[in-house]
Design an enzyme around this catalytic site. Sequence first.
Site, PDB file in Angstrom:
ATOM      1  N   GLY A  69      77.809 -51.587 -52.527  1.00 52.47           N
ATOM      2  CA  GLY A  69      76.378 -52.122 -52.504  1.00 52.47           C
ATOM      3  C   GLY A  69      76.014 -52.694 -51.226  1.00 52.47           C
ATOM      4  O   GLY A  69      74.771 -52.418 -50.975  1.00 52.47           O
ATOM      5  N   THR A  70      76.920 -53.205 -50.443  1.00 51.75           N
ATOM      6  CA  THR A  70      76.132 -53.721 -48.973  1.00 51.75           C
ATOM      7  C   THR A  70      75.690 -52.476 -48.324  1.00 51.75           C
ATOM      8  O   THR A  70      74.716 -52.221 -47.723  1.00 51.75           O
ATOM      9  CB  THR A  70      77.484 -54.401 -48.336  1.00 51.75           C
ATOM     10  OG1 THR A  70      77.840 -55.365 -48.991  1.00 51.75           O
ATOM     11  CG2 THR A  70      77.022 -54.718 -46.797  1.00 51.75           C
ATOM     12  N   ASN A 149      72.452 -62.636 -57.728  1.00 52.51           N
ATOM     13  CA  ASN A 149      73.879 -62.845 -58.117  1.00 52.51           C
ATOM     14  C   ASN A 149      74.497 -64.370 -58.200  1.00 52.51           C
ATOM     15  O   ASN A 149      75.604 -64.804 -58.805  1.00 52.51           O
ATOM     16  CB  ASN A 149      74.602 -62.302 -56.829  1.00 52.51           C
ATOM     17  CG  ASN A 149      74.043 -62.635 -55.652  1.00 52.51           C
ATOM     18  OD1 ASN A 149      72.753 -62.565 -55.531  1.00 52.51           O
ATOM     19  ND2 ASN A 149      74.736 -63.422 -54.625  1.00 52.51           N
ATOM     20  N   GLN A 177      74.082 -56.613 -59.407  1.00 59.08           N
ATOM     21  CA  GLN A 177      74.745 -57.350 -60.474  1.00 59.08           C
ATOM     22  C   GLN A 177      74.165 -56.957 -61.806  1.00 59.08           C
ATOM     23  O   GLN A 177      74.533 -57.058 -62.985  1.00 59.08           O
ATOM     24  CB  GLN A 177      74.179 -58.761 -60.218  1.00 59.08           C
ATOM     25  CG  GLN A 177      74.826 -59.526 -59.137  1.00 59.08           C
ATOM     26  CD  GLN A 177      76.153 -59.919 -59.367  1.00 59.08           C
ATOM     27  OE1 GLN A 177      76.700 -59.922 -60.528  1.00 59.08           O
ATOM     28  NE2 GLN A 177      77.034 -59.948 -58.352  1.00 59.08           N
ATOM     29  N   SER A 197      77.072 -50.903 -57.349  1.00 59.63           N
ATOM     30  CA  SER A 197      78.238 -51.054 -56.699  1.00 59.63           C
ATOM     31  C   SER A 197      79.190 -50.897 -57.912  1.00 59.63           C
ATOM     32  O   SER A 197      79.160 -51.595 -58.820  1.00 59.63           O
ATOM     33  CB  SER A 197      78.579 -52.580 -55.885  1.00 59.63           C
ATOM     34  OG  SER A 197      79.830 -52.638 -55.562  1.00 59.63           O
ATOM     35  N   HIS A 199      82.627 -52.038 -58.044  1.00 63.01           N
ATOM     36  CA  HIS A 199      83.539 -53.076 -58.605  1.00 63.01           C
ATOM     37  C   HIS A 199      82.854 -54.187 -59.567  1.00 63.01           C
ATOM     38  O   HIS A 199      83.708 -54.832 -59.836  1.00 63.01           O
ATOM     39  CB  HIS A 199      84.270 -53.648 -57.297  1.00 63.01           C
ATOM     40  CG  HIS A 199      83.563 -54.517 -56.426  1.00 63.01           C
ATOM     41  ND1 HIS A 199      83.567 -55.716 -56.597  1.00 63.01           N
ATOM     42  CD2 HIS A 199      82.481 -54.228 -55.586  1.00 63.01           C
ATOM     43  CE1 HIS A 199      82.592 -56.518 -55.543  1.00 63.01           C
ATOM     44  NE2 HIS A 199      82.039 -55.547 -55.038  1.00 63.01           N
ATOM     45  N   CYS A 323      79.993 -64.074 -51.773  1.00 61.52           N
ATOM     46  CA  CYS A 323      79.728 -63.873 -50.362  1.00 61.52           C
ATOM     47  C   CYS A 323      79.482 -64.889 -49.522  1.00 61.52           C
ATOM     48  O   CYS A 323      79.331 -64.633 -48.364  1.00 61.52           O
ATOM     49  CB  CYS A 323      78.265 -62.995 -50.524  1.00 61.52           C
ATOM     50  SG  CYS A 323      78.258 -61.799 -51.871  1.00 61.52           S
TER      51      CYS A 323
HETATM   52  N1  PLP Z   1      74.124 -57.192 -53.868  1.00 62.95           N
HETATM   53  C1  PLP Z   1      74.378 -58.195 -54.680  1.00 62.95           C
HETATM   54  C2  PLP Z   1      73.126 -58.832 -55.598  1.00 62.95           C
HETATM   55  C3  PLP Z   1      75.647 -58.444 -54.820  1.00 62.95           C
HETATM   56  O1  PLP Z   1      75.945 -59.359 -55.803  1.00 62.95           O
HETATM   57  C4  PLP Z   1      76.485 -57.619 -53.957  1.00 62.95           C
HETATM   58  C5  PLP Z   1      78.205 -58.328 -54.159  1.00 62.95           C
HETATM   59  O2  PLP Z   1      78.482 -59.356 -54.828  1.00 62.95           O
HETATM   60  C6  PLP Z   1      76.237 -56.950 -53.251  1.00 62.95           C
HETATM   61  C7  PLP Z   1      75.025 -56.590 -53.025  1.00 62.95           C
HETATM   62  C8  PLP Z   1      77.059 -56.174 -52.152  1.00 62.95           C
HETATM   63  O3  PLP Z   1      78.047 -55.224 -52.937  1.00 62.95           O
HETATM   64  P1  PLP Z   1      79.534 -54.609 -52.372  1.00 62.95           P
HETATM   65  O4  PLP Z   1      80.514 -56.110 -52.862  1.00 62.95           O
HETATM   66  O5  PLP Z   1      79.951 -53.579 -53.250  1.00 62.95           O
HETATM   67  O6  PLP Z   1      79.291 -54.649 -50.940  1.00 62.95           O
END
Ligand code: PLP
Length: 379
Positions: A69-70, A149, A177, A197, A199, A323
Amino acid sequence: MIYLDSAATTPVRRDVLEAMWPYLTGDFGNPSSHHGVGESAARALTQARRRVADWLGCRASEIVFTSGGTEADNLAIKGIALAAPRGRHIVLSAIEHPAVVESVDHLRRLHGFEVTVVPVDHHGLVSAADFASALRPDTTLATIMLANNEIGTMQPIAALAEIAHASGVPFHTDAVQAAGWLDVRLDTLGVDALSVSGHKLGAPKGVGVLAVRQRLRLEPVVHGGGQERGHRSGTENVAFAVGFAAAVAATEPERLQAAARTTRLRDDFIGAVLADVPGAMLTGHPVDRLPSVASFCFPGTSGEAVLLQLEERGITVSSGSACAAGSDDPSPVLLALGIAPQVAQTAVRFTLTPTTTADELAQTVRSLVEAVADVASLR
Ligand code: PLP
């Protein structure tokens, strides 16, 4: 263990692991190779891409597999903004994930972009009027998350995207999310780009997707061999892409039922916590929230201490978001809701899974009553 931290991550499903296994072993080829084992990997990747595109209501050619997701958020924001012919102005909400906030900040620091942060109300909702007034003739991109999140609040994304489009502004949403709980089709939401994402829905950590409309130009963030139609170089992670598609295939048919059941359990849980834990305060929207998220502050405690007390009782939760873990600073999301910093430090987030039971939640309420009392008595 009672696991109530699905917003942080979920275990890899067995059916997902089985779908991935061949592409880690016998069919291990590089999809760019012109021989049997490579072509077999390329076929699997094509099929995974098609499945994910069906799920997201877009074309296969609009799917970019990423490392999560990042990276999907980084590529959407930097990629669209840097390729856009018009302006250097970005609009985001006050409660975006760090992957979005930091990408926007990168553009501000290194590329001279101007940034407008749209406030949220005390439930975490963006108002259409505030959003509309943030848009400017030189706005390059608007990015507002589908569901938060930390507090689970869901935004009226279709309405916001329509407002952006009326001003000719492309719209991205972080649906990390929301995936697995809500309808995340680009066509239903009316968005131009969307991040998810793996996971969070039973695929491994380290795989994500940016779905982006073909009409938008995208400047790559990762340069190299030109894979993913030039949008994201690097040998494709075939097994993880296959795993992502398998997770979607396994969870999507059950989604509506799981969401309805989990919403009922969550509401009962929220009701019990507010009734049984003195001073407990719900954070986020009371109704427009993800089925899975029950988030609270327990004034007079410390969220981290309550987490540890629950851990000792076999219950796994999060204080705020994973995070922000390791940081003692109060959550910017909770501060944006108008919650005082000393109260924001007392946040605890419970995120249900599709298999969470009423018994587990009843036990959690009992343990939480003890945990909060223990922590409060020590302060
Ligand atoms: N965006 C949101 C709203 C998230 O909750 C998260 C991770 O918890 C991410 C992005 C990042 O995703 P990833 O963990 O796959 O990098």
